[in-house]
Design a protein around this motif. Sequence first.
Motif, PDB file in Angstrom:
ATOM      1  N   PRO A   1       9.949 -25.981 -55.599  1.00 36.26           N
ATOM      2  CA  PRO A   1       8.700 -25.796 -56.337  1.00 36.26           C
ATOM      3  C   PRO A   1       7.681 -24.906 -55.620  1.00 36.26           C
ATOM      4  O   PRO A   1       7.042 -24.075 -56.244  1.00 36.26           O
ATOM      5  N   LEU A   2       7.529 -25.077 -54.322  1.00 38.76           N
ATOM      6  CA  LEU A   2       6.544 -24.273 -53.608  1.00 38.76           C
ATOM      7  C   LEU A   2       6.996 -22.821 -53.505  1.00 38.76           C
ATOM      8  O   LEU A   2       6.186 -21.899 -53.613  1.00 38.76           O
ATOM      9  N   THR A   3       8.277 -22.601 -53.324  1.00 39.50           N
ATOM     10  CA  THR A   3       8.803 -21.237 -53.253  1.00 39.50           C
ATOM     11  C   THR A   3       8.655 -20.537 -54.600  1.00 39.50           C
ATOM     12  O   THR A   3       8.397 -19.343 -54.660  1.00 39.50           O
ATOM     13  N   ALA A   4       8.805 -21.268 -55.691  1.00 34.15           N
ATOM     14  CA  ALA A   4       8.615 -20.689 -57.020  1.00 34.15           C
ATOM     15  C   ALA A   4       7.138 -20.517 -57.342  1.00 34.15           C
ATOM     16  O   ALA A   4       6.771 -19.659 -58.136  1.00 34.15           O
ATOM     17  N   ALA A   5       6.274 -21.327 -56.736  1.00 28.90           N
ATOM     18  CA  ALA A   5       4.839 -21.267 -57.037  1.00 28.90           C
ATOM     19  C   ALA A   5       4.157 -20.076 -56.372  1.00 28.90           C
ATOM     20  O   ALA A   5       3.142 -19.599 -56.878  1.00 28.90           O
ATOM     21  N   THR A   6       4.694 -19.594 -55.274  1.00 31.85           N
ATOM     22  CA  THR A   6       4.047 -18.477 -54.577  1.00 31.85           C
ATOM     23  C   THR A   6       4.008 -17.220 -55.432  1.00 31.85           C
ATOM     24  O   THR A   6       2.935 -16.638 -55.617  1.00 31.85           O
ATOM     25  N   PRO A   7       5.145 -16.752 -56.002  1.00 27.61           N
ATOM     26  CA  PRO A   7       5.045 -15.582 -56.882  1.00 27.61           C
ATOM     27  C   PRO A   7       4.204 -15.845 -58.124  1.00 27.61           C
ATOM     28  O   PRO A   7       3.516 -14.957 -58.617  1.00 27.61           O
ATOM     29  N   ALA A   8       4.237 -17.080 -58.629  1.00 28.78           N
ATOM     30  CA  ALA A   8       3.440 -17.412 -59.810  1.00 28.78           C
ATOM     31  C   ALA A   8       1.952 -17.336 -59.497  1.00 28.78           C
ATOM     32  O   ALA A   8       1.167 -16.836 -60.300  1.00 28.78           O
ATOM     33  N   ALA A   9       1.550 -17.825 -58.335  1.00 29.50           N
ATOM     34  CA  ALA A   9       0.132 -17.770 -57.956  1.00 29.50           C
ATOM     35  C   ALA A   9      -0.319 -16.329 -57.735  1.00 29.50           C
ATOM     36  O   ALA A   9      -1.427 -15.954 -58.118  1.00 29.50           O
ATOM     37  N   LEU A  10       0.535 -15.517 -57.126  1.00 31.34           N
ATOM     38  CA  LEU A  10       0.186 -14.117 -56.931  1.00 31.34           C
ATOM     39  C   LEU A  10       0.139 -13.370 -58.264  1.00 31.34           C
ATOM     40  O   LEU A  10      -0.697 -12.477 -58.452  1.00 31.34           O
ATOM     41  N   THR A  11       1.016 -13.742 -59.202  1.00 32.53           N
ATOM     42  CA  THR A  11       0.969 -13.159 -60.544  1.00 32.53           C
ATOM     43  C   THR A  11      -0.313 -13.554 -61.252  1.00 32.53           C
ATOM     44  O   THR A  11      -0.939 -12.742 -61.940  1.00 32.53           O
ATOM     45  N   LEU A  12      -0.718 -14.808 -61.092  1.00 30.91           N
ATOM     46  CA  LEU A  12      -1.971 -15.270 -61.679  1.00 30.91           C
ATOM     47  C   LEU A  12      -3.154 -14.488 -61.120  1.00 30.91           C
ATOM     48  O   LEU A  12      -4.052 -14.074 -61.858  1.00 30.91           O
ATOM     49  N   LEU A  13      -3.139 -14.260 -59.820  1.00 29.32           N
ATOM     50  CA  LEU A  13      -4.217 -13.489 -59.195  1.00 29.32           C
ATOM     51  C   LEU A  13      -4.236 -12.056 -59.718  1.00 29.32           C
ATOM     52  O   LEU A  13      -5.292 -11.531 -60.079  1.00 29.32           O
ATOM     53  N   ALA A  14      -3.073 -11.428 -59.791  1.00 31.25           N
ATOM     54  CA  ALA A  14      -3.007 -10.046 -60.283  1.00 31.25           C
ATOM     55  C   ALA A  14      -3.391  -9.968 -61.757  1.00 31.25           C
ATOM     56  O   ALA A  14      -4.086  -9.041 -62.173  1.00 31.25           O
ATOM     57  N   GLY A  15      -2.960 -10.949 -62.551  1.00 29.19           N
ATOM     58  CA  GLY A  15      -3.294 -10.949 -63.966  1.00 29.19           C
ATOM     59  C   GLY A  15      -4.758 -11.250 -64.229  1.00 29.19           C
ATOM     60  O   GLY A  15      -5.289 -10.879 -65.269  1.00 29.19           O
ATOM     61  N   SER A  16      -5.419 -11.929 -63.312  1.00 28.69           N
ATOM     62  CA  SER A  16      -6.830 -12.254 -63.474  1.00 28.69           C
ATOM     63  C   SER A  16      -7.715 -11.033 -63.289  1.00 28.69           C
ATOM     64  O   SER A  16      -8.866 -11.031 -63.716  1.00 28.69           O
ATOM     65  N   VAL A  17      -7.187 -10.015 -62.663  1.00 29.82           N
ATOM     66  CA  VAL A  17      -7.964  -8.799 -62.450  1.00 29.82           C
ATOM     67  C   VAL A  17      -8.224  -8.089 -63.774  1.00 29.82           C
ATOM     68  O   VAL A  17      -9.278  -7.484 -63.958  1.00 29.82           O
ATOM     69  N   VAL A  18      -7.297  -8.209 -64.741  1.00 27.38           N
ATOM     70  CA  VAL A  18      -7.441  -7.505 -66.022  1.00 27.38           C
ATOM     71  C   VAL A  18      -8.661  -8.000 -66.798  1.00 27.38           C
ATOM     72  O   VAL A  18      -9.507  -7.183 -67.188  1.00 27.38           O
ATOM     73  N   PRO A  19      -8.818  -9.322 -67.051  1.00 26.84           N
ATOM     74  CA  PRO A  19     -10.042  -9.743 -67.748  1.00 26.84           C
ATOM     75  C   PRO A  19     -11.314  -9.470 -66.950  1.00 26.84           C
ATOM     76  O   PRO A  19     -12.359  -9.161 -67.512  1.00 26.84           O
ATOM     77  N   PHE A  20     -11.210  -9.572 -65.604  1.00 26.62           N
ATOM     78  CA  PHE A  20     -12.371  -9.287 -64.766  1.00 26.62           C
ATOM     79  C   PHE A  20     -12.775  -7.821 -64.884  1.00 26.62           C
ATOM     80  O   PHE A  20     -13.958  -7.497 -65.028  1.00 26.62           O
ATOM     81  N   ALA A  21     -11.794  -6.926 -64.884  1.00 26.47           N
ATOM     82  CA  ALA A  21     -12.080  -5.497 -65.052  1.00 26.47           C
ATOM     83  C   ALA A  21     -12.621  -5.219 -66.453  1.00 26.47           C
ATOM     84  O   ALA A  21     -13.531  -4.400 -66.618  1.00 26.47           O
ATOM     85  N   ALA A  22     -12.080  -5.906 -67.455  1.00 27.94           N
ATOM     86  CA  ALA A  22     -12.588  -5.731 -68.819  1.00 27.94           C
ATOM     87  C   ALA A  22     -14.040  -6.173 -68.913  1.00 27.94           C
ATOM     88  O   ALA A  22     -14.858  -5.525 -69.581  1.00 27.94           O
ATOM     89  N   LEU A  23     -14.373  -7.271 -68.244  1.00 24.87           N
ATOM     90  CA  LEU A  23     -15.755  -7.738 -68.234  1.00 24.87           C
ATOM     91  C   LEU A  23     -16.680  -6.694 -67.619  1.00 24.87           C
ATOM     92  O   LEU A  23     -17.742  -6.389 -68.161  1.00 24.87           O
ATOM     93  N   TRP A  24     -16.281  -6.126 -66.487  1.00 33.00           N
ATOM     94  CA  TRP A  24     -17.127  -5.139 -65.844  1.00 33.00           C
ATOM     95  C   TRP A  24     -17.233  -3.860 -66.661  1.00 33.00           C
ATOM     96  O   TRP A  24     -18.290  -3.225 -66.691  1.00 33.00           O
ATOM     97  N   LEU A  25     -16.164  -3.463 -67.349  1.00 36.02           N
ATOM     98  CA  LEU A  25     -16.258  -2.296 -68.222  1.00 36.02           C
ATOM     99  C   LEU A  25     -17.224  -2.552 -69.377  1.00 36.02           C
ATOM    100  O   LEU A  25     -17.986  -1.660 -69.769  1.00 36.02           O
ATOM    101  N   ILE A  26     -17.174  -3.763 -69.917  1.00 34.72           N
ATOM    102  CA  ILE A  26     -18.107  -4.106 -70.986  1.00 34.72           C
ATOM    103  C   ILE A  26     -19.546  -4.081 -70.477  1.00 34.72           C
ATOM    104  O   ILE A  26     -20.455  -3.567 -71.119  1.00 34.72           O
ATOM    105  N   LEU A  27     -19.767  -4.645 -69.288  1.00 31.99           N
ATOM    106  CA  LEU A  27     -21.129  -4.683 -68.736  1.00 31.99           C
ATOM    107  C   LEU A  27     -21.639  -3.305 -68.367  1.00 31.99           C
ATOM    108  O   LEU A  27     -22.819  -3.010 -68.532  1.00 31.99           O
TER     109      LEU A  27
END
Length: 123
Positions: free
Chosen positions: A93-119
């Motif tokens: 589980p922990l070995t599978a969670a590491t890529p998932a957490a990094l994917t979550l971090l990378a995917g979170s940049v998209v809405p954050f960037a969209a927010l800043w573009l809107i602002l």
Amino acid sequence: MGNSGTTGASGGRTRGERLTEGVTVAVASALASALLAGPALVFGTTTWHLVTDTGTTAFSRAVVPVILLALTLSPLFLARWVFRSGRRSGRAPLTAATPAALTLLAGSVVPFAALWLILVYAD
């Protein structure tokens, strides 16, 4: 029956490797949550104003909240998919969670960037 310092369930990984993975998952998850908190708050407020405003059309009242919700939740579904594919391939589980957490971090940049573009480009 000697003790080698590792358990059979850990797959031969040392305590330091497991600790490093755990810290990576915790830090990536915390940063992703922080990155998603801003867009979720702003998009939620925008949606509330669109739904309660008298000058908006019924189409925008229905479509805009769905688009904003999909944009905010898409990193969570992507991370879940990566975690499940890691578990299917037989990883711990922990070995599978590491890529998932990094994917979550990378995917979170998209809405954050969209927010800043809107602002930045909003009048």
